[in-house]
Design a protein around this motif. Sequence first.
Motif, PDB file in Angstrom:
ATOM      1  N   TRP A  60       0.842  -1.200   0.000  1.00 63.68           N
ATOM      2  CA  TRP A  60       0.000   0.000   0.000  1.00 63.68           C
ATOM      3  C   TRP A  60       0.875   1.248   0.000  1.00 63.68           C
ATOM      4  O   TRP A  60       1.864   1.305   0.719  1.00 63.68           O
ATOM      5  N   ASP A  61       0.498   2.240  -0.777  1.00 59.55           N
ATOM      6  CA  ASP A  61       1.130   3.558  -0.733  1.00 59.55           C
ATOM      7  C   ASP A  61       0.070   4.524  -0.210  1.00 59.55           C
ATOM      8  O   ASP A  61      -0.843   4.912  -0.930  1.00 59.55           O
ATOM      9  N   VAL A  70      -2.597   0.758  -4.278  1.00 56.31           N
ATOM     10  CA  VAL A  70      -2.052  -0.576  -4.074  1.00 56.31           C
ATOM     11  C   VAL A  70      -1.133  -0.828  -5.262  1.00 56.31           C
ATOM     12  O   VAL A  70      -1.571  -0.791  -6.408  1.00 56.31           O
ATOM     13  N   ILE A  71       0.137  -1.046  -4.973  1.00 51.92           N
ATOM     14  CA  ILE A  71       1.156  -1.192  -6.007  1.00 51.92           C
ATOM     15  C   ILE A  71       1.579  -2.658  -6.086  1.00 51.92           C
ATOM     16  O   ILE A  71       2.083  -3.214  -5.107  1.00 51.92           O
ATOM     17  N   ALA A  72       1.395  -3.275  -7.247  1.00 58.91           N
ATOM     18  CA  ALA A  72       1.850  -4.654  -7.455  1.00 58.91           C
ATOM     19  C   ALA A  72       3.336  -4.624  -7.788  1.00 58.91           C
ATOM     20  O   ALA A  72       3.768  -3.883  -8.673  1.00 58.91           O
ATOM     21  N   THR A  73       4.117  -5.416  -7.054  1.00 59.40           N
ATOM     22  CA  THR A  73       5.561  -5.435  -7.279  1.00 59.40           C
ATOM     23  C   THR A  73       5.941  -6.404  -8.389  1.00 59.40           C
ATOM     24  O   THR A  73       6.699  -6.056  -9.279  1.00 59.40           O
ATOM     25  N   HIS A  74       5.425  -7.626  -8.307  1.00 62.23           N
ATOM     26  CA  HIS A  74       5.757  -8.656  -9.290  1.00 62.23           C
ATOM     27  C   HIS A  74       4.770  -9.808  -9.146  1.00 62.23           C
ATOM     28  O   HIS A  74       3.957  -9.833  -8.223  1.00 62.23           O
ATOM     29  N   GLY A  75       4.843 -10.743 -10.064  1.00 58.76           N
ATOM     30  CA  GLY A  75       3.960 -11.897 -10.020  1.00 58.76           C
ATOM     31  C   GLY A  75       4.729 -13.177 -10.224  1.00 58.76           C
ATOM     32  O   GLY A  75       5.874 -13.162 -10.687  1.00 58.76           O
ATOM     33  N   PHE A  76       4.093 -14.275  -9.854  1.00 58.58           N
ATOM     34  CA  PHE A  76       4.693 -15.592 -10.055  1.00 58.58           C
ATOM     35  C   PHE A  76       3.605 -16.648 -10.001  1.00 58.58           C
ATOM     36  O   PHE A  76       2.495 -16.395  -9.532  1.00 58.58           O
TER      37      PHE A  76
END
Length: 105
Positions: A60-61, A70-76
């Motif tokens: 969260w920012d 809400v910032i998504a950093t990465h996925g997997f």
Amino acid sequence: MEEANEFLAGLDTKTIKKIFYNIELAEQTNDPKLFKKLQNDIWELRTKFGGLQIRLLAFWDKSNNKETLVIATHGFIKKVNKVPTKEIERAERLRDKYFNNKTKK
């Protein structure tokens, strides 16, 4: 963030649509099956589709008094029951990088 965009770009259209459907659903509900806090203020957006468990890690920012992002950093693609520690640590590093870059601007 860029790494989240790159992950999504590597998925097929139907999977991407399901992820965005879950994002919209998570905005409207408080369902831990969709959006769950992991640790150190890192959250996971969960999507199950086509036999895959897809995860986007996020934070969260709240630095703007008008809106929270809400910032998504990465996925997997999750292959074990527990979210690997290395993925959480990666999200923490990307979160720190985001806030460091933001304060420099």
